[in-house]
Design a protein around this motif. Structure first.
Motif, mmCIF file in Angstrom:
data_model
loop_
_atom_site.group_PDB
_atom_site.id
_atom_site.type_symbol
_atom_site.label_atom_id
_atom_site.label_comp_id
_atom_site.label_asym_id
_atom_site.label_seq_id
_atom_site.Cartn_x
_atom_site.Cartn_y
_atom_site.Cartn_z
ATOM 1 N N LEU A 168 37.827 34.096 39.554
ATOM 2 C CA LEU A 168 36.446 34.464 39.836
ATOM 3 C C LEU A 168 35.939 33.639 41.006
ATOM 4 N N ASN A 169 35.558 34.326 42.079
ATOM 5 C CA ASN A 169 34.941 33.651 43.211
ATOM 6 C C ASN A 169 33.427 33.733 43.071
ATOM 7 N N LEU A 170 32.775 32.588 42.993
ATOM 8 C CA LEU A 170 31.323 32.526 42.891
ATOM 9 C C LEU A 170 30.752 32.042 44.211
ATOM 10 N N GLY A 171 30.674 32.955 45.165
ATOM 11 C CA GLY A 171 29.980 32.691 46.413
ATOM 12 C C GLY A 171 28.575 33.245 46.316
ATOM 13 N N GLY A 172 28.035 33.728 47.444
ATOM 14 C CA GLY A 172 26.740 34.385 47.367
ATOM 15 C C GLY A 172 26.795 35.594 46.454
ATOM 16 N N ILE A 173 27.916 36.336 46.539
ATOM 17 C CA ILE A 173 28.238 37.437 45.638
ATOM 18 C C ILE A 173 29.453 37.013 44.822
ATOM 19 N N SER A 174 29.518 37.430 43.571
ATOM 20 C CA SER A 174 30.665 37.090 42.727
ATOM 21 C C SER A 174 31.698 38.199 42.811
ATOM 22 N N ASN A 175 32.969 37.818 42.876
ATOM 23 C CA ASN A 175 34.029 38.819 42.804
ATOM 24 C C ASN A 175 35.169 38.324 41.934
ATOM 25 N N LEU A 176 35.819 39.261 41.285
ATOM 26 C CA LEU A 176 36.846 38.974 40.291
ATOM 27 C C LEU A 176 38.177 39.562 40.738
ATOM 28 N N SER A 177 39.240 38.764 40.620
ATOM 29 C CA SER A 177 40.615 39.238 40.812
ATOM 30 C C SER A 177 41.337 39.139 39.476
ATOM 31 N N VAL A 178 42.034 40.207 39.101
ATOM 32 C CA VAL A 178 42.848 40.222 37.887
ATOM 33 C C VAL A 178 44.295 40.339 38.332
ATOM 34 N N LEU A 179 45.070 39.293 38.061
ATOM 35 C CA LEU A 179 46.437 39.181 38.564
ATOM 36 C C LEU A 179 47.412 39.335 37.410
ATOM 37 N N PRO A 180 48.135 40.463 37.324
ATOM 38 C CA PRO A 180 49.129 40.620 36.263
ATOM 39 C C PRO A 180 50.305 39.676 36.497
ATOM 40 N N PRO A 181 51.148 39.478 35.507
ATOM 41 C CA PRO A 181 52.316 38.602 35.709
ATOM 42 C C PRO A 181 53.172 39.083 36.877
ATOM 43 N N ASP A 182 53.814 38.140 37.565
ATOM 44 C CA ASP A 182 54.702 38.500 38.666
ATOM 45 C C ASP A 182 55.766 39.469 38.160
ATOM 46 N N GLY A 183 55.977 40.534 38.889
ATOM 47 C CA GLY A 183 56.971 41.518 38.493
ATOM 48 C C GLY A 183 56.441 42.583 37.568
ATOM 49 N N SER A 184 55.200 42.433 37.108
ATOM 50 C CA SER A 184 54.619 43.437 36.233
ATOM 51 C C SER A 184 54.299 44.694 37.029
ATOM 52 N N PRO A 185 54.492 45.883 36.448
ATOM 53 C CA PRO A 185 54.117 47.102 37.165
ATOM 54 C C PRO A 185 52.610 47.301 37.270
ATOM 55 N N ALA A 186 51.839 46.543 36.498
ATOM 56 C CA ALA A 186 50.384 46.690 36.565
ATOM 57 C C ALA A 186 49.876 46.246 37.938
ATOM 58 N N ALA A 187 48.898 46.971 38.451
ATOM 59 C CA ALA A 187 48.371 46.686 39.786
ATOM 60 C C ALA A 187 47.366 45.553 39.739
ATOM 61 N N VAL A 188 47.312 44.785 40.836
ATOM 62 C CA VAL A 188 46.255 43.794 40.996
ATOM 63 C C VAL A 188 44.920 44.530 41.089
ATOM 64 N N LEU A 189 43.917 43.986 40.413
ATOM 65 C CA LEU A 189 42.574 44.556 40.442
ATOM 66 C C LEU A 189 41.632 43.542 41.060
ATOM 67 N N GLY A 190 40.678 44.008 41.839
ATOM 68 C CA GLY A 190 39.685 43.109 42.416
ATOM 69 C C GLY A 190 38.445 43.882 42.801
ATOM 70 N N PHE A 191 37.282 43.290 42.591
ATOM 71 C CA PHE A 191 36.021 43.959 42.911
ATOM 72 C C PHE A 191 34.886 42.947 42.851
ATOM 73 N N ASP A 192 33.749 43.325 43.428
ATOM 74 C CA ASP A 192 32.543 42.497 43.354
ATOM 75 C C ASP A 192 31.833 42.753 42.030
ATOM 76 N N CYS A 193 31.501 41.665 41.326
ATOM 77 C CA CYS A 193 30.802 41.786 40.041
ATOM 78 C C CYS A 193 29.301 41.984 40.248
ATOM 79 N N GLY A 194 28.714 41.203 41.136
ATOM 80 C CA GLY A 194 27.271 41.250 41.354
ATOM 81 C C GLY A 194 26.825 39.984 42.055
ATOM 82 N N PRO A 195 25.588 39.549 41.846
ATOM 83 C CA PRO A 195 25.116 38.340 42.521
ATOM 84 C C PRO A 195 25.846 37.100 42.019
ATOM 85 N N GLY A 196 26.149 36.202 42.949
ATOM 86 C CA GLY A 196 26.694 34.903 42.581
ATOM 87 C C GLY A 196 25.599 33.861 42.759
#
Length: 373
Positions: A168-196
């Motif tokens: 979770l990056n808490l800058g002026g705006i907050s954004n979240l990265s979801v990192l699956p295990p290395d080698g997992s077929p699941a895709a990395v997810l990332g988006f802005d949550c809202g105000p930080g």
């Protein structure tokens, strides 16, 4: 072969410029060797904030502000080189984000736009180092949000071999990265949550004359006002599915004041506490919704230094370990600048810097325009 890169970042909080001098290995792993920061001069900061909303003579003012941003960035570059005892020729390139004043990823013709103020050719002249800038536009042209840009770096720097990790990056705006295990077929997810920090800083400046609420002490001394919190949390952006990104185009003083008009007479400290509850609460909701398998939440950005916000996050996520990115070897105020050093390295290598799973673009793209020294 390892290369030296500089990364520069000035975020939505408008507190100034952070820069790192980093060594990037051939596999993309990055190590920060030096960090420098510099606040914006008050007049430049005020102008950058004003340019987030429509006003007179914007084109002329924006061009002058872009020159000012380039000069502020160059001062940080010179400090990094001085601290390292290096000349400009020792650095392969610098990645520079510029100062976002507009971000409209969805437009009526299907292609949005984004504006980061920075005179990149001037920065190349002042620094004597090739500059990689304009890092969002190519992704937008490919139908993406153009943001957030940091999840691919989070994956390269923090990804775990056998566990899902949330960053979770808490800058002026907050954004979240979801990192699956290395080698997992699941895709990395990332988006802005809202105000930080943006609304918290705004309210603190308005009522205390301070640029930010140090350690969240003022918010911690207030009482959350449940009706106001419910009104703020009714913002439709919070329940939009990813991919999504936002900024001061939505979460600005007018947005807050419209909500406060329905709740006259609230103590300023109680409003600050409510804004802290909003900031933490929407992030908690997104972690629960999108990272149910994570055991750790790693927090970076200036908000990681806000003890009140960190306690609210931990209280909302009791099953997770909430900790600063310093626990993974990168202090929270260096992470975004390091990401732009890494993105500049990717540009030099001709490698994509974006993830379609994050931005919603038609595919991965090589990001950034390169300006020779």
């Amino acid at each position: 072969m390892a290369e030296r890169l500089i990364g520069l970042m000035s975020g939505t909080s408008l507190d100034g410029v952070d820069g790192v001098l980093a060594l990037v290995e051939g596999d993309g792993r990055l190590t920060v060797h030096h960090h420098a920061s510099r606040p914006f001069e008050p007049a430049l900061r005020a102008e950058l904030l004003a340019l987030n909303t429509p006003g007179p003579d914007e084109l002329h003012r924006a061009a002058l502000a872009a020159n000012g941003v380039a000069r502020a960035y160059a001062q940080v570059v010179h400090q990094l080189l001085q601290d390292a005892g290096l000349g400009p020729g020792a650095v392969a390139a610098l990645g520079a984000h510029g100062q976002t004043v507009r971000h409209q990823p969805l437009a009526v013709d299907g292609v949005g736009y984004t504006v980061q103020l920075l005179n990149a050719p001037l920065l190349a002249e002042l620094a004597g180092i090739p500059v990689v800038a304009d890092l969002r536009s190519r992704d937008l042209a490919a139908g993406g949000q153009g943001a957030p840009l940091v999840p691919p770096f989070h994956r390269a720097q923090f990804g775990q071999p056998d566990a899902t990790l949330a960053v979770l990056n808490l800058g002026g705006i907050s954004n979240l990265s979801v990192l699956p295990p290395d080698g997992s077929p699941a895709a990395v997810l990332g988006f802005d949550c809202g105000p930080g920090n943006a609304l918290l800083d705004l309210w603190c400046q308005r009522h205390r004359g301070q640029p930010y609420d140090a350690d969240g002490a003022w918010a911690a001394g207030g009482r959350v006002q449940a009706p106001l919190l419910a009104a703020l949390r009714a913002e439709p952006y919070f329940v939009l599915p990813p991919p999504k990104s936002t900024g001061r185009d939505l979460f600005h003083a007018g947005w807050l004041d419209r909500h406060l008009a329905g709740f006259p007479g609230l103590a300023p400290a109680d409003v600050q506490a409510t804004l802290a509850a909003l900031t933490a609460g929407v992030c908690v909701d997104d972690v629960r919704r999108h990272a149910p398998g994570a055991a750790r939440l790693v927090v970076c950005g200036g908000g990681a230094l806000n003890g009140d916000l960190m306690r609210r996050l931990q209280a909302g996520l009791p099953a997770l370990r909430v900790e600063s990115s310093a626990a993974l070897g990168l202090p929270p105020q260096q992470v975004e600048a390091a990401a732009f050093a890494w993105l500049a390295w990717r540009r030099l290598q001709g490698l994509p810097g974006s993830l379609a799973s994050v931005t919603g673009a038609r595919g991965e793209r090589v990001l950034g325009a390169l300006h020779a020294a």
